[in-house]
Motif scaffolding. Sequence first.
Motif, PDB file in Angstrom:
ATOM      1  N   UNK A 448       0.838  -1.204   0.000  1.00 36.65           N
ATOM      2  CA  UNK A 448       0.000   0.000   0.000  1.00 36.65           C
ATOM      3  C   UNK A 448       0.872   1.253   0.000  1.00 36.65           C
ATOM      4  N   UNK A 449       1.944   1.253   0.779  1.00 38.67           N
ATOM      5  CA  UNK A 449       2.864   2.389   0.783  1.00 38.67           C
ATOM      6  C   UNK A 449       3.480   2.562  -0.597  1.00 38.67           C
ATOM      7  N   UNK A 450       3.939   1.465  -1.169  1.00 39.60           N
ATOM      8  CA  UNK A 450       4.644   1.473  -2.447  1.00 39.60           C
ATOM      9  C   UNK A 450       3.768   1.979  -3.575  1.00 39.60           C
ATOM     10  N   UNK A 451       2.488   1.601  -3.551  1.00 39.38           N
ATOM     11  CA  UNK A 451       1.604   1.908  -4.670  1.00 39.38           C
ATOM     12  C   UNK A 451       0.769   3.177  -4.468  1.00 39.38           C
ATOM     13  N   UNK A 452       0.559   3.617  -3.210  1.00 38.79           N
ATOM     14  CA  UNK A 452      -0.395   4.698  -2.995  1.00 38.79           C
ATOM     15  C   UNK A 452       0.154   5.914  -2.252  1.00 38.79           C
ATOM     16  N   UNK A 453       1.275   5.771  -1.539  1.00 40.88           N
ATOM     17  CA  UNK A 453       1.748   6.856  -0.694  1.00 40.88           C
ATOM     18  C   UNK A 453       2.907   7.593  -1.343  1.00 40.88           C
ATOM     19  N   UNK A 454       2.965   8.899  -1.109  1.00 37.21           N
ATOM     20  CA  UNK A 454       4.151   9.703  -1.412  1.00 37.21           C
ATOM     21  C   UNK A 454       4.323  10.690  -0.253  1.00 37.21           C
ATOM     22  N   UNK A 455       5.462  11.366  -0.153  1.00 38.37           N
ATOM     23  CA  UNK A 455       5.627  12.334   0.931  1.00 38.37           C
ATOM     24  C   UNK A 455       4.583  13.445   0.937  1.00 38.37           C
ATOM     25  N   UNK A 456       3.947  13.705  -0.207  1.00 34.83           N
ATOM     26  CA  UNK A 456       2.915  14.745  -0.256  1.00 34.83           C
ATOM     27  C   UNK A 456       1.567  14.255   0.270  1.00 34.83           C
ATOM     28  N   UNK A 457       1.414  12.956   0.510  1.00 32.21           N
ATOM     29  CA  UNK A 457       0.179  12.412   1.088  1.00 32.21           C
ATOM     30  C   UNK A 457       0.331  12.475   2.607  1.00 32.21           C
ATOM     31  N   UNK A 458      -0.021  13.623   3.169  1.00 34.56           N
ATOM     32  CA  UNK A 458       0.206  13.895   4.583  1.00 34.56           C
ATOM     33  C   UNK A 458      -0.941  13.444   5.471  1.00 34.56           C
TER      34      UNK A 458
END
Length: 528
Positions: A448-458
């Motif tokens: 889920x982190x790999x596919x959906x999260x970035x540093x801008x998803x706070x």
Amino acid sequence: MAVALVVVGAGVSLGLWAASGGDGGSTGSEARSSQGVPGRAPQASPTPSPTRSYPLSEAPRTIPAVRDHEPARGPGWQPEKGNRVVVDDPALADEGRLVAGELGMAYAGEKNDKKAGDLRLALNGGKGANPESYTMTVRDGRVEIDGPTDAGVFYGTRTLKQETHDDGTAPEGVVKDEPAKPQRGFMLDIARKPFTAGWIEDRIRELGDLKFNQLGLHFSDDQGFRIESSSHPEIVSQQHLTKAQVRKIIDLAQSRHITIVPEIDSPGHLGAVIDAHPDLQLRSAQGSAVQGAIDISKAESAEIVDDLLNEYADLFPGGPWHLGGDEYQALTRSNPEASFPQLAAAARERYGSGATVADLATGWLNDRADTVREHQRVPRAWNDGFFRGTSVQAAKDIQVAYWTGKEIGARAPLEYLQAGRKVINYNDEFLYYVLGEPQTFVYPTGQRIYEQWTPRVLRGTAAVPARYDGQILGGSFAVWCDLANSQTQDQVAAGIRMPLRATVQKLWDPDKPELSWAQFRALADRLG
């Protein structure tokens, strides 16, 4: 989730690569056609002089993935016993000795000559360059890693270590690599659950090989105070780390270019301190005690917390300092001023007739920031330690550790960014591994982190506008031990293995990764 955890558990070991990263996908355009199952086709026997008979090299696969690779024709490079690791500057001696031992090579110190099979580490004096950047050149049977700082050179050695793991070959060509975010962290709650010094050291080796550069230690909470204290030994829990153990942890972290970020949370989460000093516990107008909350109207409350901050500032080197500031229970009441008249009176006395308990709490945070600032530390605090509508404003240099939007009165990340604040991403929907999965928490998956999260998803799953990206300093994966006995420390290590790898991939390069999740996971498993 169950399938992911089975895969994670199968890959844990404690050897050279026990706690280290894997091998990831290339990002260079020249190599993108080769993004298949991780691994390399057999190469011809290496010779020191590349010829046109060699195929164009593929980009190295590492975790995190390198950001640019210029391919070339040649045999690549493998470490061999007796070959040298040499440096051009004594400041790189530690990096040279470490990688020589890891690769089974001989550390030869400062040398100007060139020999077949050499690995040379160099400082390039690159002014204005990302201080954590590096260039790695594989050519003519030798490798050179150079960067503007020893940290950048160290990260180059991590790339080389991953490439050559298990008889792998560093491909011919030039890698140019740097992280997108300057803060790449892992936070560990050792207050609620005591972790052994050896387990923490294993995680530091893992974090270093994955190019993380911060380890947060939350060592004070209601359930325990876990580091030896000379200023207030009465508050220390029976199970704790000695200062000698902590110094060993710090030394290991520094050798991996990891900064320890200490956290003594206040004015809430101070139950272990209050157990030894019950007179400092916050009580309501009816006399009921408030769990974990210290009475910030009392001068003695500030004195004991400052004693601890000053003491541990001498123990922990480095810049960042986490002040906590979250979940002060006085501010969860519908009318804090009526519930806690002593706090309301102290607020008015200090800040004027219209001051509130939130003003007093903000002043507390500012005062603790002043204390750590005297030690040249950069303060940070949880986002719910900042309050809107107060006459007293939190100091501008206190960085926001944004973890949740679920708290009463929680503000969206944009409010902090629009005010110009620097933010570190601890998004609890992606980056919180809470033991026992209380409330609405579930164990995060690497996928889920790999596919959906970035540093801008706070907060939640939506990204803030790109124009604020520069204010987001990075992020931190966090282990919280709310139900401490739900997992052993070895189960924690297994459970966070792939989430850590996914997190650092997105902090190093937030763009969509070249590898699929299945390929990324296989890559990590191949390297242990």
